[in-house]
Design a protein around this motif. Structure first.
Motif, PDB file in Angstrom:
ATOM      1  N   LEU A 247       0.822  -1.214   0.000  1.00 34.57           N
ATOM      2  CA  LEU A 247       0.000   0.000   0.000  1.00 34.57           C
ATOM      3  C   LEU A 247       0.852   1.258   0.000  1.00 34.57           C
ATOM      4  CD1 LEU A 247      -2.854  -0.961   2.483  1.00 34.57           C
ATOM      5  CD2 LEU A 247      -3.026  -0.678   0.016  1.00 34.57           C
ATOM      6  N   THR A 248       2.018   1.181   0.647  1.00 34.58           N
ATOM      7  CA  THR A 248       2.891   2.355   0.727  1.00 34.58           C
ATOM      8  C   THR A 248       3.638   2.600  -0.570  1.00 34.58           C
ATOM      9  OG1 THR A 248       3.203   1.962   3.101  1.00 34.58           O
ATOM     10  CG2 THR A 248       4.782   3.420   2.023  1.00 34.58           C
ATOM     11  N   SER A 251       0.987   1.611  -4.618  1.00 35.63           N
ATOM     12  CA  SER A 251      -0.416   2.012  -4.712  1.00 35.63           C
ATOM     13  C   SER A 251      -0.651   3.045  -5.803  1.00 35.63           C
ATOM     14  CB  SER A 251      -0.883   2.591  -3.374  1.00 35.63           C
ATOM     15  OG  SER A 251      -0.166   3.785  -3.069  1.00 35.63           O
ATOM     16  N   LEU A 253       0.968   5.908  -5.766  1.00 36.08           N
ATOM     17  CA  LEU A 253       1.401   7.165  -5.167  1.00 36.08           C
ATOM     18  C   LEU A 253       2.852   7.042  -4.706  1.00 36.08           C
ATOM     19  CD1 LEU A 253      -1.701   8.025  -2.938  1.00 36.08           C
ATOM     20  CD2 LEU A 253      -1.048   9.105  -5.099  1.00 36.08           C
ATOM     21  N   THR A 258       2.389   8.562   0.768  1.00 31.55           N
ATOM     22  CA  THR A 258       1.692   7.577   1.591  1.00 31.55           C
ATOM     23  C   THR A 258       2.244   7.534   3.018  1.00 31.55           C
ATOM     24  OG1 THR A 258       3.138   5.896   0.590  1.00 31.55           O
ATOM     25  CG2 THR A 258       0.917   6.113  -0.313  1.00 31.55           C
ATOM     26  N   LEU A 262       0.204   8.312   6.513  1.00 32.47           N
ATOM     27  CA  LEU A 262       0.118   7.363   7.613  1.00 32.47           C
ATOM     28  C   LEU A 262       0.632   7.974   8.916  1.00 32.47           C
ATOM     29  CD1 LEU A 262      -0.476   4.605   8.776  1.00 32.47           C
ATOM     30  CD2 LEU A 262       1.699   3.774   7.840  1.00 32.47           C
ATOM     31  N   ALA A 281      -2.318  12.422   0.051  1.00 33.48           N
ATOM     32  CA  ALA A 281      -3.164  11.244  -0.186  1.00 33.48           C
ATOM     33  C   ALA A 281      -4.600  11.533   0.236  1.00 33.48           C
ATOM     34  CB  ALA A 281      -2.621  10.051   0.589  1.00 33.48           C
ATOM     35  N   VAL A 285      -7.140   6.153   0.743  1.00 30.19           N
ATOM     36  CA  VAL A 285      -5.776   5.632   0.799  1.00 30.19           C
ATOM     37  C   VAL A 285      -5.272   5.635   2.243  1.00 30.19           C
ATOM     38  CG1 VAL A 285      -3.371   6.098   0.160  1.00 30.19           C
ATOM     39  CG2 VAL A 285      -5.191   6.279  -1.553  1.00 30.19           C
ATOM     40  N   THR A 286      -5.518   6.721   2.946  1.00 32.23           N
ATOM     41  CA  THR A 286      -5.060   6.840   4.329  1.00 32.23           C
ATOM     42  C   THR A 286      -5.704   5.778   5.211  1.00 32.23           C
ATOM     43  OG1 THR A 286      -4.735   9.219   4.042  1.00 32.23           O
ATOM     44  CG2 THR A 286      -4.881   8.396   6.298  1.00 32.23           C
ATOM     45  N   LEU A 289      -3.995   2.432   4.599  1.00 30.16           N
ATOM     46  CA  LEU A 289      -2.676   2.398   5.228  1.00 30.16           C
ATOM     47  C   LEU A 289      -2.783   2.181   6.729  1.00 30.16           C
ATOM     48  CD1 LEU A 289      -1.147   5.438   3.313  1.00 30.16           C
ATOM     49  CD2 LEU A 289      -0.247   3.105   3.199  1.00 30.16           C
TER      50      LEU A 289
END
Length: 301
Positions: A247-248, A251, A253, A258, A262, A281, A285-286, A289
């Motif tokens: 995800l980090t 993704s 981004l 990211t 987070l 983000a 997305v957040t 994460l």
């Protein structure tokens, strides 16, 4: 066990984000808080002003100020490296000298981008840089961003220089990496969080991790388990990091975006704005994460 002879900057390094205030100004106080937290939670080195540190959008003076502030915060508990790579050799040399004056322990040097120099020019650039200061150099091989690879044959020649001691490897060429590791004493650090255990098991020095901004202890635990001889536990801990790493870093981004999202969601130092052209983000997305982080922390114990 990978010791200081094979890991000149420590094993567990973090590619630290660069904190900015809501006004967009460099936030040195938050940078010091972040650096202290990262070292307290297991980082043995901090790499400033790299890709994750938004180096293309920070000034020369900001880069030097960041080195001084972080060096003061860690107070000898960890190595402090700083990125000095630009598309211009003369500018790179100036940044290297400023980094030495600011107290950096080493230089992170990326291949000049955009002009896409041929390999003889790449080699000449790095040799000139290595001659410019007394600091050890970590070459940064990330062709996906620069457009130019440090080819294995070039790396073999550069390894002859006494101040070129390490590589941050983001080339995604494990065969080429092993060839250079087999024939030189260069300390190889993976810059790809999914390869932490794989490269370490092959004799790599460790990692320079982006995700470690949020989860330094989780990545340090991979190396500690391997050094303790528990390879199954090391593999388990590597696999635990996969959802958050994906995800980090994968993704769509940049990792800077990211990671800062987070850190913000966790209320930890180092979140806050990114500099344009990057954009923050979104909430979806957040939220993803944050869920992956909480699952990692819960499973890692």
């Amino acid at each position: 066990m990978n010791d200081t002879d094979t890991a000149p900057f420590g094993r567990a390094l973090c590619a630290m984000v660069t904190p900015f205030a809501p006004t967009g100004a460099l936030d040195l106080g938050t940078a010091q808080k972040l650096a202290d937290r990262l070292v307290t939670e297991g980082c043995e080195g901090l790499v400033l002003s790299g890709t994750t540190g938004e180096s293309p959008t920070t000034t020369d003076a900001e880069k030097a100020d960041l080195v001084r502030a972080v060096r003061e915060a860690v107070d000898g508990r960890a190595s402090v490296l700083t990125g000095i790579g630009t598309s211009d050799t003369a500018h790179t040399l100036a940044l290297a000298r400023e980094a030495q004056q600011a107290g950096a322990d080493g230089l992170l040097a990326v291949t000049p981008s955009y002009s896409r120099p041929p390999q003889d020019a790449v080699e000449a650039h790095f040799r000139t840089l290595a001659d410019a200061t007394d600091l050890p150099v970590m070459l940064y091989d990330i062709p996906g961003r620069t457009g130019t690879r440090i080819e294995p044959e070039t790396m073999l020649r550069l390894a002859e220089h006494p101040r070129i001691v390490a590589v941050k490897d983001c080339a995604y060429d494990l065969l080429g990496t092993q060839k250079v590791m087999r024939e030189t004493e260069l300390a190889y650090y993976t810059g790809c969080d999914e390869y932490v255990l794989a490269l370490y098991a092959l004799g790599g020095a460790g990692y320079v991790s982006t995700v470690a901004n949020a989860a330094p202890a989780a990545f340090r635990a991979i190396l500690d388990a391997y050094d303790a001889g528990d390879t199954a536990e090391a593999a388990r801990r590597q696999q635990l990091t996969v959802p958050l790493t994906e995800l980090t870093m994968a993704s769509g981004l940049p990792g800077t975006v990211t990671v800062k999202a987070l850190l913000d969601a966790l209320g930890l130092p180092g979140g806050g704005p990114v500099r344009q052209p990057l954009q923050p983000a979104g909430q979806e997305v957040t939220d993803g994460l944050l869920t992956a982080y909480e699952e990692l922390v819960s499973a890692a114990g």
